[in-house]
Design a protein around this motif. Structure first.
Motif, PDB file in Angstrom:
ATOM      1  N   ARG A   1       0.728  -1.121  -0.304  1.00 20.77           N
ATOM      2  CA  ARG A   1       0.180   0.200  -0.113  1.00 20.77           C
ATOM      3  C   ARG A   1       0.965   1.270  -0.001  1.00 20.77           C
ATOM      4  N   LEU A   2       1.834   1.341   0.802  1.00 22.65           N
ATOM      5  CA  LEU A   2       2.663   2.523   1.044  1.00 22.65           C
ATOM      6  C   LEU A   2       3.557   2.713  -0.020  1.00 22.65           C
ATOM      7  N   SER A   3       4.066   1.655  -1.094  1.00 18.95           N
ATOM      8  CA  SER A   3       4.756   1.848  -1.986  1.00 18.95           C
ATOM      9  C   SER A   3       4.243   2.778  -3.137  1.00 18.95           C
ATOM     10  N   TYR A   4       2.791   2.820  -2.957  1.00 16.76           N
ATOM     11  CA  TYR A   4       2.476   3.705  -4.060  1.00 16.76           C
ATOM     12  C   TYR A   4       2.360   5.310  -3.920  1.00 16.76           C
ATOM     13  N   ILE A   5       2.728   5.606  -2.841  1.00 21.52           N
ATOM     14  CA  ILE A   5       2.978   7.080  -2.393  1.00 21.52           C
ATOM     15  C   ILE A   5       4.552   7.327  -2.929  1.00 21.52           C
ATOM     16  N   ARG A   6       5.524   6.246  -2.701  1.00 21.14           N
ATOM     17  CA  ARG A   6       6.922   6.547  -3.320  1.00 21.14           C
ATOM     18  C   ARG A   6       6.768   6.422  -4.720  1.00 21.14           C
ATOM     19  N   ALA A   7       5.844   5.456  -5.331  1.00 17.34           N
ATOM     20  CA  ALA A   7       5.865   5.567  -6.979  1.00 17.34           C
ATOM     21  C   ALA A   7       5.485   6.801  -7.168  1.00 17.34           C
ATOM     22  N   VAL A   8       4.328   7.569  -6.844  1.00 16.50           N
ATOM     23  CA  VAL A   8       3.831   8.739  -7.112  1.00 16.50           C
ATOM     24  C   VAL A   8       4.857   9.950  -7.044  1.00 16.50           C
ATOM     25  N   ASP A   9       5.412   9.937  -5.882  1.00 23.70           N
ATOM     26  CA  ASP A   9       6.518  10.947  -5.678  1.00 23.70           C
ATOM     27  C   ASP A   9       7.613  10.962  -6.760  1.00 23.70           C
ATOM     28  N   ASP A  10       7.803   9.713  -7.067  1.00 27.00           N
ATOM     29  CA  ASP A  10       8.806   9.316  -8.271  1.00 27.00           C
ATOM     30  C   ASP A  10       8.313   9.665  -9.618  1.00 27.00           C
TER      31      ASP A  10
ATOM     32  N   GLU B   1      -4.482   3.011 -11.819  1.00 23.65           N
ATOM     33  CA  GLU B   1      -4.604   4.275 -12.149  1.00 23.65           C
ATOM     34  C   GLU B   1      -3.001   4.721 -12.264  1.00 23.65           C
ATOM     35  N   VAL B   2      -2.407   4.530 -11.026  1.00 23.49           N
ATOM     36  CA  VAL B   2      -1.120   4.865 -11.171  1.00 23.49           C
ATOM     37  C   VAL B   2      -0.150   4.286 -12.397  1.00 23.49           C
ATOM     38  N   ALA B   3      -0.458   3.047 -12.581  1.00 20.54           N
ATOM     39  CA  ALA B   3       0.377   2.502 -13.621  1.00 20.54           C
ATOM     40  C   ALA B   3       0.213   3.044 -15.193  1.00 20.54           C
ATOM     41  N   ARG B   4      -1.149   3.507 -15.202  1.00 20.01           N
ATOM     42  CA  ARG B   4      -1.468   4.032 -16.393  1.00 20.01           C
ATOM     43  C   ARG B   4      -0.826   5.448 -16.677  1.00 20.01           C
ATOM     44  N   LEU B   5      -1.007   6.105 -15.459  1.00 22.04           N
ATOM     45  CA  LEU B   5      -0.391   7.653 -15.583  1.00 22.04           C
ATOM     46  C   LEU B   5       1.147   7.607 -15.740  1.00 22.04           C
ATOM     47  N   ALA B   6       1.851   6.437 -15.234  1.00 26.14           N
ATOM     48  CA  ALA B   6       3.230   6.432 -15.288  1.00 26.14           C
ATOM     49  C   ALA B   6       3.491   6.009 -17.185  1.00 26.14           C
ATOM     50  N   LEU B   7       2.705   5.492 -17.734  1.00 18.49           N
ATOM     51  CA  LEU B   7       2.687   5.378 -18.965  1.00 18.49           C
ATOM     52  C   LEU B   7       2.790   6.789 -19.800  1.00 18.49           C
ATOM     53  N   ASP B   8       1.743   7.447 -19.372  1.00 20.73           N
ATOM     54  CA  ASP B   8       1.617   8.935 -20.011  1.00 20.73           C
ATOM     55  C   ASP B   8       2.688   9.448 -19.811  1.00 20.73           C
ATOM     56  N   ILE B   9       3.027   9.494 -18.521  1.00 21.76           N
ATOM     57  CA  ILE B   9       4.431  10.621 -18.367  1.00 21.76           C
ATOM     58  C   ILE B   9       5.823  10.238 -19.035  1.00 21.76           C
ATOM     59  N   VAL B  10       5.916   8.818 -18.955  1.00 20.39           N
ATOM     60  CA  VAL B  10       7.183   8.407 -19.687  1.00 20.39           C
ATOM     61  C   VAL B  10       7.202   8.668 -21.186  1.00 20.39           C
TER      62      VAL B  10
END
Length: 377
Positions: A252-261, A325-334
């Protein structure tokens, strides 16, 4: 119970942070095969040698017996240090070990628990079947008592870590005449017995997360039954209750770090200047903060041996939505970099299964509607 930091927890946090900075593996985790198992075993052995294995297990079972606050601190620091988030020991520590502590006999605890702690024996989970996914109680793999053994015949699918497990937590039907929630037995299955055929399923992300497992008259000692024959549904509920505890906090907590990254990546490549991307990042950061609060509520409301409540379903449903949602957002950012195979691509592909694993999202919403909101079936 409230998670209020104090001077002792601050000292403990420093101790954990220092150890992790010196010991977290820096080399990439292998993508499969024996090398992956060896990597996870080495990391587990390192934690055991450092006194960090089984932090939530009582000292009498070889654990460290840390307080709830200290456990939360440990998992926060695991995420901060970038420690491996996946492991072939996930079932052993997340399910099997806690179940044996709650429901196993002394001989079972004495034999199996130390081997888990020392990083010797990963476990797999053999619950789901081709015709029994979300409706777990409809399972049909048979086990017939023959003297001092059970003879098991049937098959399982989506067996987590089946390729790597030395033992498996397996549900079998021992009384086909009973109601479907009755007549089920929770069995410790040595995964190298004659008659067991394990077939890895390579997922779209290229990793064999799960397996098909076939049992052809596999003979298992009755001594491997946890609790008693025909009472496995109750034991399985104890198994699932372990998912409410701190052991899954790092996910659960790893997604906070993922979004910050992701925010840093978007700042570096200029995507943060896109108002739509900036807005989605802000929403993701708020969602992960809410997820953290839910996770803390979940672990502080847990009592040993308690059955999972409907709030567990609500939190899990929210978590898997955030995950995708975070996984999809990561695709759009890279952006175009997604065309190259990378951690971002693999996570996006892997997370397609998030709303299916452990019971489909539709089943989970039905549970919320019926048990939380009081809606009709």
């Amino acid at each position: 119970m409230k998670l209020i930091p104090d001077a002792d927890s601050a000292r403990f946090r420093e101790e954990a942070r220092t150890w992790l900075e010196e010991n977290v593996p820096r080399e990439p985790r292998p993508s499969g095969g024996e090398a992956l198992k060896e990597f996870d075993q080495e990391w587990q052995r390192r934690q055991f040698a450092g006194g960090w294995a089984g932090i939530d297990w009582d000292v009498e079972y070889g654990g460290r017996g840390l307080s709830l606050l200290e456990q939360v601190v440990w998992y926060e620091e695991l995420v901060r240090a970038g420690a491996p988030r996946e492991s072939v020991f996930a079932v052993a520590f997340g399910h099997a070990g806690p179940t044996l502590i709650m429901r196993g006999n002394e001989q079972q605890k004495e034999f199996y628990l130390p081997r888990i702690l020392r990083g010797e024996t990963p476990w797999s989970q053999g619950f789901s079947e081709p015709g029994s996914g979300s409706d777990l109680a409809s399972l049909s793999t048979r086990a017939v008592v023959d003297g001092d053994e059970l003879v098991v015949t049937g098959s399982k699918i989506w067996t987590s870590y089946g390729e790597y497990g030395d033992y498996g937590e397996v549900l079998v039907r021992t009384n086909p005449e009973a109601q479907k929630h009755k007549g089920i037995t929770w069995l410790i299955m040595p995964m190298h017995l004659p008659g067991i055929d394990i077939r890895p399923i390579r997922s779209i992300d290229g990793f064999p997360h799960n397996c098909e497992v076939f049992y052809d008259e596999v003979r298992v000692p009755l001594a491997n039954v946890v609790d008693r024959v025909d009472n496995g549904w109750s034991v399985a509920m104890s198994t699932l209750s372990a998912e409410r505890g701190p052991g899954f906090l790092d996910h659960r907590l790893s997604y906070i770090r993922a979004v910050d990254d992701l925010i840093e990546v978007a700042r570096d490549n200029g995507r943060l200047r896109d108002p739509a991307i900036a807005d989605r990042l802000a929403q993701a950061r708020a969602a992960t903060a809410a997820l953290r609060s839910m996770a803390y509520y979940q672990v502080t409301s847990t009592t040993k041996g308690a059955q999972p409540g409907p709030e567990t379903t609500a939190i899990r449903t929210f978590f898997v939505q955030v995950q995708q949602e975070v996984a999809r957002l990561a695709l759009d950012i890279v952006d175009t970099a997604v065309l190259e195979w990378s951690h971002t691509t693999r996570e996006w592909l892997a997370d397609f299964s998030a709303t299916i694993a452990g019971g489909t999202i539709d089943i989970q919403r039905n549970v919320i509607g019926e048990r939380v909101m009081g809606l009709p079936r």
